[in-house]
Design an enzyme around this catalytic site. Structure first.
Site, PDB file in Angstrom:
ATOM      1  CE  LYS A 125      -2.109  -1.195   3.869  1.00  0.00           C
ATOM      2  NZ  LYS A 125      -1.418  -2.473   4.176  1.00  0.00           N
ATOM      3  NE  ARG A 183      -4.765  -1.836   9.662  1.00  0.00           N
ATOM      4  CZ  ARG A 183      -3.785  -1.100   9.162  1.00  0.00           C
ATOM      5  NH1 ARG A 183      -3.999   0.112   8.769  1.00  0.00           N
ATOM      6  NH2 ARG A 183      -2.604  -1.611   9.039  1.00  0.00           N
ATOM      7  NE  ARG A 207       7.590  -2.076   6.328  1.00  0.00           N
ATOM      8  CZ  ARG A 207       6.271  -2.114   6.384  1.00  0.00           C
ATOM      9  NH1 ARG A 207       5.550  -1.597   5.409  1.00  0.00           N
ATOM     10  NH2 ARG A 207       5.672  -2.673   7.403  1.00  0.00           N
ATOM     11  NE  ARG A 211       5.728   0.036  10.236  1.00  0.00           N
ATOM     12  CZ  ARG A 211       4.648  -0.154   9.472  1.00  0.00           C
ATOM     13  NH1 ARG A 211       4.586   0.366   8.261  1.00  0.00           N
ATOM     14  NH2 ARG A 211       3.634  -0.865   9.921  1.00  0.00           N
ATOM     15  NE  ARG A 215       1.977  -4.936  11.212  1.00  0.00           N
ATOM     16  CZ  ARG A 215       3.092  -4.674  10.517  1.00  0.00           C
ATOM     17  NH1 ARG A 215       4.263  -4.998  11.019  1.00  0.00           N
ATOM     18  NH2 ARG A 215       3.032  -4.098   9.350  1.00  0.00           N
TER      19      ARG A 215
HETATM   20  P1  AP5 Z   1       4.770  -1.575   1.975  1.00  0.00           P
HETATM   21  O1  AP5 Z   1       4.388  -0.817   0.755  1.00  0.00           O
HETATM   22  O2  AP5 Z   1       5.501  -0.852   3.031  1.00  0.00           O
HETATM   23  O3  AP5 Z   1       3.491  -2.347   2.552  1.00  0.00           O
HETATM   24  P2  AP5 Z   1       2.160  -1.815   3.230  1.00  0.00           P
HETATM   25  O4  AP5 Z   1       1.007  -2.449   2.537  1.00  0.00           O
HETATM   26  O5  AP5 Z   1       2.171  -0.318   3.319  1.00  0.00           O
HETATM   27  O6  AP5 Z   1       2.312  -2.505   4.641  1.00  0.00           O
HETATM   28  P3  AP5 Z   1       2.301  -1.916   6.123  1.00  0.00           P
HETATM   29  O7  AP5 Z   1       3.074  -2.875   6.971  1.00  0.00           O
HETATM   30  O8  AP5 Z   1       2.714  -0.468   6.152  1.00  0.00           O
HETATM   31  O9  AP5 Z   1       0.812  -2.021   6.456  1.00  0.00           O
HETATM   32  P4  AP5 Z   1       0.164  -2.128   7.813  1.00  0.00           P
HETATM   33  O10 AP5 Z   1      -1.217  -2.142   7.354  1.00  0.00           O
HETATM   34  O11 AP5 Z   1       0.568  -3.249   8.670  1.00  0.00           O
HETATM   35  O12 AP5 Z   1       0.803  -0.897   8.633  1.00  0.00           O
HETATM   36  P5  AP5 Z   1       0.286   0.583   8.898  1.00  0.00           P
HETATM   37  O13 AP5 Z   1       1.457   1.458   8.912  1.00  0.00           O
HETATM   38  O14 AP5 Z   1      -0.862   0.902   8.028  1.00  0.00           O
HETATM   39  O15 AP5 Z   1       5.639  -2.844   1.486  1.00  0.00           O
HETATM   40  C1  AP5 Z   1       6.165  -3.780   2.426  1.00  0.00           C
HETATM   41  C2  AP5 Z   1       7.556  -4.242   1.977  1.00  0.00           C
HETATM   42  O16 AP5 Z   1       7.438  -4.987   0.762  1.00  0.00           O
HETATM   43  C3  AP5 Z   1       8.526  -3.098   1.664  1.00  0.00           C
HETATM   44  O17 AP5 Z   1       9.811  -3.478   2.079  1.00  0.00           O
HETATM   45  C4  AP5 Z   1       8.464  -2.957   0.135  1.00  0.00           C
HETATM   46  O18 AP5 Z   1       9.699  -2.487  -0.394  1.00  0.00           O
HETATM   47  C5  AP5 Z   1       8.180  -4.392  -0.301  1.00  0.00           C
HETATM   48  N1  AP5 Z   1       7.311  -4.461  -1.476  1.00  0.00           N
HETATM   49  C6  AP5 Z   1       6.221  -3.664  -1.758  1.00  0.00           C
HETATM   50  N2  AP5 Z   1       5.646  -4.051  -2.926  1.00  0.00           N
HETATM   51  C7  AP5 Z   1       6.368  -5.122  -3.365  1.00  0.00           C
HETATM   52  C8  AP5 Z   1       6.251  -5.962  -4.524  1.00  0.00           C
HETATM   53  N3  AP5 Z   1       5.270  -5.779  -5.436  1.00  0.00           N
HETATM   54  N4  AP5 Z   1       7.157  -6.970  -4.657  1.00  0.00           N
HETATM   55  C9  AP5 Z   1       8.149  -7.161  -3.742  1.00  0.00           C
HETATM   56  N5  AP5 Z   1       8.301  -6.389  -2.628  1.00  0.00           N
HETATM   57  C10 AP5 Z   1       7.419  -5.383  -2.455  1.00  0.00           C
HETATM   58  O19 AP5 Z   1      -0.281   0.423  10.401  1.00  0.00           O
HETATM   59  C11 AP5 Z   1       0.561   0.187  11.490  1.00  0.00           C
HETATM   60  C12 AP5 Z   1      -0.244   0.057  12.779  1.00  0.00           C
HETATM   61  O20 AP5 Z   1      -0.956   1.288  13.036  1.00  0.00           O
HETATM   62  C13 AP5 Z   1      -1.336  -1.024  12.773  1.00  0.00           C
HETATM   63  O21 AP5 Z   1      -0.835  -2.296  13.113  1.00  0.00           O
HETATM   64  C14 AP5 Z   1      -2.304  -0.462  13.841  1.00  0.00           C
HETATM   65  O22 AP5 Z   1      -1.819  -0.719  15.145  1.00  0.00           O
HETATM   66  C15 AP5 Z   1      -2.237   1.032  13.595  1.00  0.00           C
HETATM   67  N6  AP5 Z   1      -3.273   1.464  12.629  1.00  0.00           N
HETATM   68  C16 AP5 Z   1      -3.052   2.075  11.420  1.00  0.00           C
HETATM   69  N7  AP5 Z   1      -4.213   2.317  10.792  1.00  0.00           N
HETATM   70  C17 AP5 Z   1      -5.197   1.871  11.614  1.00  0.00           C
HETATM   71  C18 AP5 Z   1      -6.615   1.828  11.513  1.00  0.00           C
HETATM   72  N8  AP5 Z   1      -7.264   2.294  10.443  1.00  0.00           N
HETATM   73  N9  AP5 Z   1      -7.310   1.267  12.548  1.00  0.00           N
HETATM   74  C19 AP5 Z   1      -6.686   0.806  13.645  1.00  0.00           C
HETATM   75  N10 AP5 Z   1      -5.356   0.802  13.795  1.00  0.00           N
HETATM   76  C20 AP5 Z   1      -4.606   1.330  12.792  1.00  0.00           C
HETATM   77 MG    MG Z   2       2.304   1.096   4.883  1.00  0.00          MG
END
Ligand code: AP5
Ligand code: MG
Length: 216
Positions: free
Chosen positions: A13, A88, A127, A160, A171
């Site tokens: 994402k 989410r 990552r 992270r 997660r």
């Molecule tokens: P990346 O693009 O970073 O993945 P992502 O989908 O953004 O994954 P996240 O881990 O950021 O999502 P998340 O939903 O767990 O965390 P968030 O920060 O939203 O890619 C991942 C890796 O893969 C990278 O190294 C990249 O280079 C590689 N990659 C990407 N595409 C690729 C491809 N096509 N091929 C190969 N490699 C690839 O949330 C964190 C925390 O915040 C949550 O756990 C929760 O506690 C809280 N939170 C956030 N939003 C909410 C909400 N709405 N409600 C409640 N709690 C929330």
């Molecule tokens: Mg992200």
């Protein structure tokens, strides 16, 4: 254009968000980034979110919904926005519909980046991100030019706190239980676009571009 990015942790994402936001000239709003910013600045919201994030659990709906509402009523969201990591839960999606209704608008597309869980673990544990500019890398799939240094500003890359193997499993589990139902939710609303997230980042970007209407 108002777009939501759906998909499990590690689906890509954040990797895809910048290109979409730039192409449509809309702000990229990542709730994860907003919480990490609040944590870094030790705000009351950051302190409340910390224990949930450290454990790989969702921050309670009411905290997230208020945060997003405050953000999308701002002037820079008048022409649209890209939400990454929100909604989410079904409760968050319903709240978002209500907020948009009040504003006389609605979501245009929910882009669902689908990736099977066995691939996610590798992606998340490998990552690394830049603490200065937020750029994201992967030690195998998207390494920086110089080991552990950001290509853009030379800062030391960091992992992270919630990307350690033990938290990642929680997660993914939480995603399956609480967030996966959103795939149907937006399917029923007729807004969902499914993208195969196992392709290379460039191929995923191209597929999203095509689905959102070709040349932007
Ligand atoms: P990346 O693009 O970073 O993945 P992502 O989908 O953004 O994954 P996240 O881990 O950021 O999502 P998340 O939903 O767990 O965390 P968030 O920060 O939203 O890619 C991942 C890796 O893969 C990278 O190294 C990249 O280079 C590689 N990659 C990407 N595409 C690729 C491809 N096509 N091929 C190969 N490699 C690839 O949330 C964190 C925390 O915040 C949550 O756990 C929760 O506690 C809280 N939170 C956030 N939003 C909410 C909400 N709405 N409600 C409640 N709690 C929330
Ligand atoms: Mg992200």
């Amino acid at each position: 254009m108002r777009v939501i990015l759906l998909g499990p942790p590690g689906a890509g994402k954040g990797t895809q968000a910048k290109g979409i936001a730039d192409a449509y000239n809309i702000p990229h709003i990542s709730t994860g980034d907003l919480f990490r910013e609040n944590l870094k600045n030790e705000t009351p919201l950051g302190m409340k979110a910390k224990s949930y994030m450290d454990a790989g659990k969702l921050v309670p709906d009411e905290l997230v919904i208020d945060l997003v509402e405050d953000r999308i009523v701002r002037d820079d969201c008048k022409g649209g926005y890209l939400l990454d990591g929100f909604p989410r839960t079904v409760a968050q999606a319903e709240a978002l519909d209500k907020i948009n209704e009040k504003l006389g608008q609605s979501i245009d597309f929910a882009v669902n980046i689908a990736v099977p869980s066995d691939i996610l673990v590798d992606r998340i544990t490998g990552r690394r991100s830049c603490p200065k500019c937020g750029a994201t890398y992967h030690i195998k799939f998207n390494p920086p030019k110089a080991e552990n240094l950001c290509d853009l500003d030379g800062a030391d890359l960091v992992q992270r706190d919630d990307d350690k193997a033990e938290t990642v499993a929680t997660r993914i589990d939480v995603y399956e239980k609480e967030s996966a139902p959103l795939v149907d939710f937006y399917g029923q609303e007729g807004k969902r676009i499914d993208i195969d997230g196992t392709q290379t980042p460039a191929e995923v970007a191209e597929a999203i571009k095509k689905a959102l209407g070709g040349d932007r």
